[in-house]
Design an enzyme around this catalytic site. Structure first.
Site, PDB file in Angstrom:
ATOM      1  N   LYS A  17       0.505  -1.157   0.018  1.00  0.00           N
ATOM      2  CA  LYS A  17       0.081   0.105   0.133  1.00  0.00           C
ATOM      3  C   LYS A  17       0.796   1.356  -0.090  1.00  0.00           C
ATOM      4  O   LYS A  17       0.446   2.125  -0.751  1.00  0.00           O
ATOM      5  CB  LYS A  17      -0.985   0.023   1.533  1.00  0.00           C
ATOM      6  CG  LYS A  17      -2.282  -0.705   1.205  1.00  0.00           C
ATOM      7  CD  LYS A  17      -3.151  -0.395   2.257  1.00  0.00           C
ATOM      8  CE  LYS A  17      -2.692  -0.408   3.568  1.00  0.00           C
ATOM      9  NZ  LYS A  17      -2.339  -1.458   4.414  1.00  0.00           N
ATOM     10  N   GLY A  18       1.679   0.948   0.948  1.00  0.00           N
ATOM     11  CA  GLY A  18       2.705   2.357   0.987  1.00  0.00           C
ATOM     12  C   GLY A  18       3.458   2.660  -0.392  1.00  0.00           C
ATOM     13  O   GLY A  18       3.480   3.872  -0.921  1.00  0.00           O
ATOM     14  N   ILE A 148     -10.080  -5.334  13.793  1.00  0.00           N
ATOM     15  CA  ILE A 148     -10.758  -4.549  14.728  1.00  0.00           C
ATOM     16  C   ILE A 148     -10.454  -3.361  14.985  1.00  0.00           C
ATOM     17  O   ILE A 148     -10.962  -2.283  14.712  1.00  0.00           O
ATOM     18  CB  ILE A 148     -10.822  -5.410  15.915  1.00  0.00           C
ATOM     19  CG1 ILE A 148     -11.919  -6.767  15.789  1.00  0.00           C
ATOM     20  CG2 ILE A 148     -11.380  -4.479  17.299  1.00  0.00           C
ATOM     21  CD1 ILE A 148     -11.780  -7.436  17.018  1.00  0.00           C
ATOM     22  N   GLN A 192     -13.461  -9.980  -3.570  1.00  0.00           N
ATOM     23  CA  GLN A 192     -14.973  -9.939  -3.360  1.00  0.00           C
ATOM     24  C   GLN A 192     -15.158  -9.702  -1.897  1.00  0.00           C
ATOM     25  O   GLN A 192     -16.191  -8.920  -1.332  1.00  0.00           O
ATOM     26  CB  GLN A 192     -15.812 -11.064  -4.162  1.00  0.00           C
ATOM     27  CG  GLN A 192     -15.496 -10.954  -5.743  1.00  0.00           C
ATOM     28  CD  GLN A 192     -16.490 -12.302  -6.153  1.00  0.00           C
ATOM     29  OE1 GLN A 192     -17.489 -12.654  -5.592  1.00  0.00           O
ATOM     30  NE2 GLN A 192     -15.746 -13.179  -7.109  1.00  0.00           N
ATOM     31  N   CYS A 381      25.726   6.425  11.958  1.00  0.00           N
ATOM     32  CA  CYS A 381      25.249   6.621  13.353  1.00  0.00           C
ATOM     33  C   CYS A 381      25.911   5.590  14.225  1.00  0.00           C
ATOM     34  O   CYS A 381      27.073   5.784  14.451  1.00  0.00           O
ATOM     35  CB  CYS A 381      23.994   6.455  13.354  1.00  0.00           C
ATOM     36  SG  CYS A 381      23.266   7.374  14.734  1.00  0.00           S
ATOM     37  N   MET A 384      29.237   5.124  12.958  1.00  0.00           N
ATOM     38  CA  MET A 384      30.221   5.824  13.188  1.00  0.00           C
ATOM     39  C   MET A 384      30.763   5.766  14.346  1.00  0.00           C
ATOM     40  O   MET A 384      32.089   5.567  14.612  1.00  0.00           O
ATOM     41  CB  MET A 384      29.766   7.185  13.178  1.00  0.00           C
ATOM     42  CG  MET A 384      30.928   8.262  13.237  1.00  0.00           C
ATOM     43  SD  MET A 384      30.539   9.901  13.600  1.00  0.00           S
ATOM     44  CE  MET A 384      30.602   9.863  15.449  1.00  0.00           C
ATOM     45  N   GLU A 405      27.027   3.271  26.140  1.00  0.00           N
ATOM     46  CA  GLU A 405      25.951   2.686  25.802  1.00  0.00           C
ATOM     47  C   GLU A 405      26.207   1.273  26.247  1.00  0.00           C
ATOM     48  O   GLU A 405      25.166   0.424  26.657  1.00  0.00           O
ATOM     49  CB  GLU A 405      25.597   2.790  24.283  1.00  0.00           C
ATOM     50  CG  GLU A 405      24.184   2.043  24.087  1.00  0.00           C
ATOM     51  CD  GLU A 405      23.719   2.210  22.586  1.00  0.00           C
ATOM     52  OE1 GLU A 405      24.496   3.098  21.750  1.00  0.00           O
ATOM     53  OE2 GLU A 405      22.577   1.638  22.290  1.00  0.00           O
ATOM     54  N   HIS A 507      21.718  10.542   9.712  1.00  0.00           N
ATOM     55  CA  HIS A 507      21.303   9.397   8.725  1.00  0.00           C
ATOM     56  C   HIS A 507      21.172   9.884   7.178  1.00  0.00           C
ATOM     57  O   HIS A 507      20.128  10.478   7.169  1.00  0.00           O
ATOM     58  CB  HIS A 507      19.967   9.006   9.148  1.00  0.00           C
ATOM     59  CG  HIS A 507      20.258   8.025  10.557  1.00  0.00           C
ATOM     60  ND1 HIS A 507      20.289   6.678  10.553  1.00  0.00           N
ATOM     61  CD2 HIS A 507      20.140   8.436  11.957  1.00  0.00           C
ATOM     62  CE1 HIS A 507      20.508   6.231  11.665  1.00  0.00           C
ATOM     63  NE2 HIS A 507      20.317   7.339  12.781  1.00  0.00           N
ATOM     64  N   GLU A 509      20.735   8.390   4.708  1.00  0.00           N
ATOM     65  CA  GLU A 509      19.776   7.415   3.938  1.00  0.00           C
ATOM     66  C   GLU A 509      18.193   8.200   3.963  1.00  0.00           C
ATOM     67  O   GLU A 509      17.510   7.721   3.169  1.00  0.00           O
ATOM     68  CB  GLU A 509      19.865   5.980   4.538  1.00  0.00           C
ATOM     69  CG  GLU A 509      19.036   5.772   5.868  1.00  0.00           C
ATOM     70  CD  GLU A 509      19.984   5.888   7.025  1.00  0.00           C
ATOM     71  OE1 GLU A 509      20.850   6.801   6.865  1.00  0.00           O
ATOM     72  OE2 GLU A 509      19.752   5.645   8.270  1.00  0.00           O
TER      73      GLU A 509
HETATM   74  N1  GLN Z   1      22.676   3.666  19.911  1.00  0.00           N
HETATM   75  C1  GLN Z   1      23.312   4.892  19.475  1.00  0.00           C
HETATM   76  C2  GLN Z   1      22.825   6.319  19.792  1.00  0.00           C
HETATM   77  O1  GLN Z   1      22.004   6.542  20.439  1.00  0.00           O
HETATM   78  C3  GLN Z   1      23.451   5.132  17.889  1.00  0.00           C
HETATM   79  C4  GLN Z   1      22.022   5.433  17.506  1.00  0.00           C
HETATM   80  C5  GLN Z   1      21.639   5.130  15.877  1.00  0.00           C
HETATM   81  O2  GLN Z   1      22.559   4.406  15.244  1.00  0.00           O
HETATM   82  N2  GLN Z   1      20.607   5.552  15.340  1.00  0.00           N
HETATM   83  O3  GLN Z   1      23.715   7.119  20.045  1.00  0.00           O
END
Ligand code: GLN
Length: 552
Positions: A17-18, A148, A192, A381, A384, A405, A507, A509
């Site tokens: 659909k998209g 639903i 149908q 992201c 990197m 992290e 990003h 992309e």
């Molecule tokens: N987890 C990483 C951060 O929060 C990278 C996030 C990501 O790749 N979108 O900075």
């Protein structure tokens, strides 16, 4: 008066659909109309930002920082109307708004109900995108007719048509017309039933778009028209497109869908100008180069987890007459089998974004392999951040270089929380999100690719490069080629001594289009072409050096 097109789906989910909605938008724009796209999603999450990529694929981020459904990526790639927070509503957002109004006492003591309060909120959400500058709003209803949870949305669009008048509103139903091998027949019954279900709730579709593997005969179309109560010319075939999704709008055009919509909505516009799309198809059908790129991620097995990245690689290929073969590689496979075994033969390695530690070790091994072997590398992201960790460990000598992290107490926190994130507790919509400016350093890969000293790119992260380590990294040959305008946040890193080693905190992309490839993806693909062609000519002079590319 803005006209409205509602796209619903029947029989099965994942029916496209998209893509079909985006294609309709693109065809109307090609006739000079101003189009805005919108998606209404029946799930209760407020936005897809907190969902796993296994659920609905990638989270698509807009300039305004909203985290949206991946179908908005199709919309942006196919059309040029602005997309904002108002372009994607979920049941969760609709209820949240209604409940907040109730808490503020805005309903003046009335009982708050699905009809009219939820349905009114949905109708307001639809009207919000219909500004005076818009000829047509295309609203896609997520889910499948019969669910639903779709009901309040379907009831709202039924009412909406009553409100704005029949001539201003069009219902398009996308349905599956399967081919049963055993019977060697096309089956119209599911369609149908699906239309029957729509009619039960008061919606008579105006146009049926029939997804099919086998072409539908005129007889079969007549049958669908008769039993679904639509005219024959409104039963439109949408044959599966195995070659490229960019064929979809052209084939819908061949089946005169745009003409029909113009007629039914009494729209006027010029003849469609599809030159740019014909050029895309020409490039795809006449490649002069061929490369293979390894995309190494945690969710490689899910075809939509890095959707926009795969699309962007295709766009860069299209602009350079290059067939880009993409191998989706699970980073954990590299952990088990080693980078050499999995990655030998590729012309470029890309590491996408991500969250959490699973698969990070494999990504770091892949980056080391690309860096040491001179293979074009593009990190995005988390990609990197992993590149900084790898460089810290294996070049700078910071043995325990890590992101906080993954290890809060690491002695070498080369990646750490952004200051603004330190007190954040809620997960939804709280990252550094959306368009942020970035200044580029002259005479770098980034500057050369963008041909500009400042750009704007979309972000979605909580962690960043730790400035404490900047001088040390620079001393070992890393270049910080893109920074936030105040110089505080590292946005792009690169290695000048490497054929192509570039990684970005944002990003890119989300800003690539088939008609206008993103400059960084183009530069990466150009480097991969160069490597591929260089290897080919070396192999011609010494066949034993040939390293066969592996295809995905
Ligand atoms: N987890 C990483 C951060 O929060 C990278 C996030 C990501 O790749 N979108 O900075």
């Amino acid at each position: 008066m803005t006209k409205h097109i509602f796209v619903t789906g029947g029989v099965v989910s994942s029916i496209g659909k998209g893509l079909t909605s985006a294609s309709i938008g693109m065809l109307l724009e090609s006739r000079g109309l101003k189009v805005r796209m919108q998606k209404l999603d029946p799930y209760i999450n407020v936005d897809p930002g907190t969902m796993s990529p296994y659920q609905h694929g990638e989270v698509y981020v807009l300039d305004d920082g909203s985290e949206t459904d991946l179908d908005l990526g199709h919309y942006e790639r196919f059309t040029s109307g602005p997309l904002t927070r108002d372009s994607n509503y979920t049941t969760g957002q609709i209820y949240l708004r209604v409940i907040e109004k109730e808490r503020r006492g805005q309903f003046l003591g009335k009982t708050v109900q699905v009809i009219p309060h939820i349905t009114n909120e949905i109708k307001e959400a639809i009207s919000r995108v219909a500004d005076s500058n818009t000829d047509v709003v295309i609203t896609e209803i997520g889910g499948t007719v019969g669910d639903i949870e779709s009901l309040p949305f379907l009831e709202s669009i039924r009412q909406f048509r009553q409100d704005v008048g029949r001539d201003n509103c069009l219902f398009i139903h996308l349905t599956l017309v399967p081919y049963l091998k055993a019977a060697a027949e096309i089956k119209t019954k599911p369609t149908q039933h699906s239309v029957g279900q729509l009619r039960q709730i008061g919606i008579q579709p105006d146009i049926l778009i029939c997804r099919c593997e086998q072409s539908i005969s005129r007889e079969e179309r007549e049958k669908i028209a008769l039993f679904c109560n639509v005219e024959l010319d409104a039963v439109i075939e949408e044959l599966d497109k195995d070659f490229s999704i960019y064929e979809v709008p052209l084939s819908l055009r061949n089946n005169r869908l745009d003409e029909l919509i113009m007629k039914r909505l009494h729209l006027s516009g010029h003849a469609p100008n599809l030159d740019a799309w014909d050029n895309i198809m020409y490039s795809l059908r006449n490649p002069k180069h061929e490369i293979s790129i390894a995309v190494v991620g945690k969710y490689a097995e899910h075809k939509d987890a890095y959707k926009s990245i795969y699309e962007s690689l295709d766009h860069a290929g299209i602009s350079q007459f290059c067939q880009t073969r993409i191998a989706r590689i699970q980073s954990s496979d590299i952990e088990e089998e080693g980078a050499e075994r999995i990655l030998a033969g590729y012309d470029g390695i890309l590491i996408p974004g991500g969250f959490g530690e699973r698969g990070v070790a494999g990504k770091i091994q892949a980056i080391r392999y690309a860096r040491e072997r001179g293979i074009p590398f593009f990190g995005i992201c988390l990609g990197m951040q992993c590149a900084a960790i790898e460089f810290g460990r294996n070049v700078v000598g910071l043995e325990r270089a890590q992101s906080t992290e993954f290890d809060k107490d690491t002695p070498n926190p080369v990646i750490c929380l952004l200051d603004e994130q330190r007190n954040v507790t809620n997960l939804g919509g709280t990252m550094r999100l959306g368009a942020q400016p970035c200044s580029l350093v002259p005479e770098t890969i980034a500057y050369t690719a963008y041909k500009s000293s400042s750009v704007t790119e979309r972000h979605r992260h909580r962690y960043e490069f730790n400035n404490v380590y900047r001088t040390q990294f620079e001393a070992h040959g890393m270049k910080f080629s893109g920074l936030s305008p105040d110089g505080q946040l590292v946005e792009i890193i690169e290695l000048p001594e490497h054929p192509f080693f570039l990684a970005v905190q944002f990003h890119p992309e989300f800003k690539s289009k088939p008609t206008c490839a993103h400059p960084l993806f183009s530069a990466f693909v150009a480097a991969a072409i160069q490597r591929h062609d260089g290897r080919k000519s070396r192999a011609a002079s010494s066949p034993s050096m040939e390293n066969t590319p592996v295809s995905g």
